[in-house]
Design a protein around this motif. Structure first.
Motif, PDB file in Angstrom:
ATOM      1  N   ILE A   1       0.948  -1.264  -0.337  1.00 34.34           N
ATOM      2  CA  ILE A   1      -0.104  -0.042  -0.075  1.00 34.34           C
ATOM      3  C   ILE A   1       0.880   1.223   0.020  1.00 34.34           C
ATOM      4  N   ARG A   2       0.407   2.287  -0.829  1.00 31.02           N
ATOM      5  CA  ARG A   2       1.320   3.374  -1.063  1.00 31.02           C
ATOM      6  C   ARG A   2       0.340   4.448  -0.954  1.00 31.02           C
ATOM      7  N   ILE A   3       0.067   5.206   0.152  1.00 28.41           N
ATOM      8  CA  ILE A   3      -0.641   6.352   0.205  1.00 28.41           C
ATOM      9  C   ILE A   3      -0.077   7.476   0.265  1.00 28.41           C
ATOM     10  N   PRO A   4      -0.460   8.315  -0.978  1.00 31.38           N
ATOM     11  CA  PRO A   4       0.431   9.507  -1.337  1.00 31.38           C
ATOM     12  C   PRO A   4      -0.010  10.671  -0.182  1.00 31.38           C
TER      13      PRO A   4
ATOM     14  N   GLU B   1     -10.197   8.633   6.232  1.00 34.10           N
ATOM     15  CA  GLU B   1     -10.763   7.921   4.805  1.00 34.10           C
ATOM     16  C   GLU B   1      -9.986   6.772   4.602  1.00 34.10           C
ATOM     17  N   VAL B   2      -8.731   6.875   4.921  1.00 38.59           N
ATOM     18  CA  VAL B   2      -7.513   5.692   4.716  1.00 38.59           C
ATOM     19  C   VAL B   2      -7.984   4.506   5.588  1.00 38.59           C
ATOM     20  N   GLU B   3      -8.160   5.053   6.824  1.00 40.22           N
ATOM     21  CA  GLU B   3      -8.459   4.048   8.069  1.00 40.22           C
ATOM     22  C   GLU B   3      -9.967   3.495   7.766  1.00 40.22           C
ATOM     23  N   LYS B   4     -11.080   4.343   7.087  1.00 40.64           N
ATOM     24  CA  LYS B   4     -12.312   3.857   6.946  1.00 40.64           C
ATOM     25  C   LYS B   4     -12.133   2.651   5.490  1.00 40.64           C
TER      26      LYS B   4
ATOM     27  N   MET C   1      -2.658   0.734  -4.275  1.00 43.06           N
ATOM     28  CA  MET C   1      -1.978  -0.593  -4.257  1.00 43.06           C
ATOM     29  C   MET C   1      -0.696  -0.810  -5.232  1.00 43.06           C
ATOM     30  N   GLU C   2       0.325  -1.338  -5.067  1.00 45.32           N
ATOM     31  CA  GLU C   2       1.057  -1.915  -5.800  1.00 45.32           C
ATOM     32  C   GLU C   2       0.988  -3.563  -5.797  1.00 45.32           C
ATOM     33  N   VAL C   3       0.673  -4.318  -6.859  1.00 46.71           N
ATOM     34  CA  VAL C   3       0.579  -5.567  -6.918  1.00 46.71           C
ATOM     35  C   VAL C   3       1.192  -6.316  -7.942  1.00 46.71           C
TER      36      VAL C   3
END
Length: 91
Positions: A9-12, A19-22, A77-79
């Protein structure tokens, strides 16, 4: 068909933490349901990272794409996907 799926997971910067927690909580519930359904066989956290390695048992790549792209955190995501087949030495 078995797949090994590696997700990071890469959050900018600037994305709302609430919102990310949700999204993360919703994703956990979705993955738990896929485990109960017998499609998401294993999930392991990669120590020290917001990442996991998982084994999924699905009908094929189309189902894998549908599942991964439906995950709430998919936009971040990087998958990496590795299709698996049985090794001749496996018992």
């Amino acid at each position: 068909m078995l797949f090994q799926v590696q997700i990071a997971i890469r959050i900018p910067q600037g994305v709302d933490k609430t919102e990310v927690e949700k999204l993360s909580a919703a994703e956990i519930e979705q993955v738990k349901q896929l485990q109960r359904d017998g499609r998401w066989l294993h999930i392991w956290r990669v120590a020290g990272k917001w990442a996991n390695t998982s084994i999924l048992d699905l009908q094929g790549p189309e189902e894998l794409h549908q599942i991964i792209s439906s995950l709430p955190l998919f936009p971040y995501m990087e998958v990496d996907v590795i299709p698996l087949s049985r090794h001749p030495a496996a018992l």
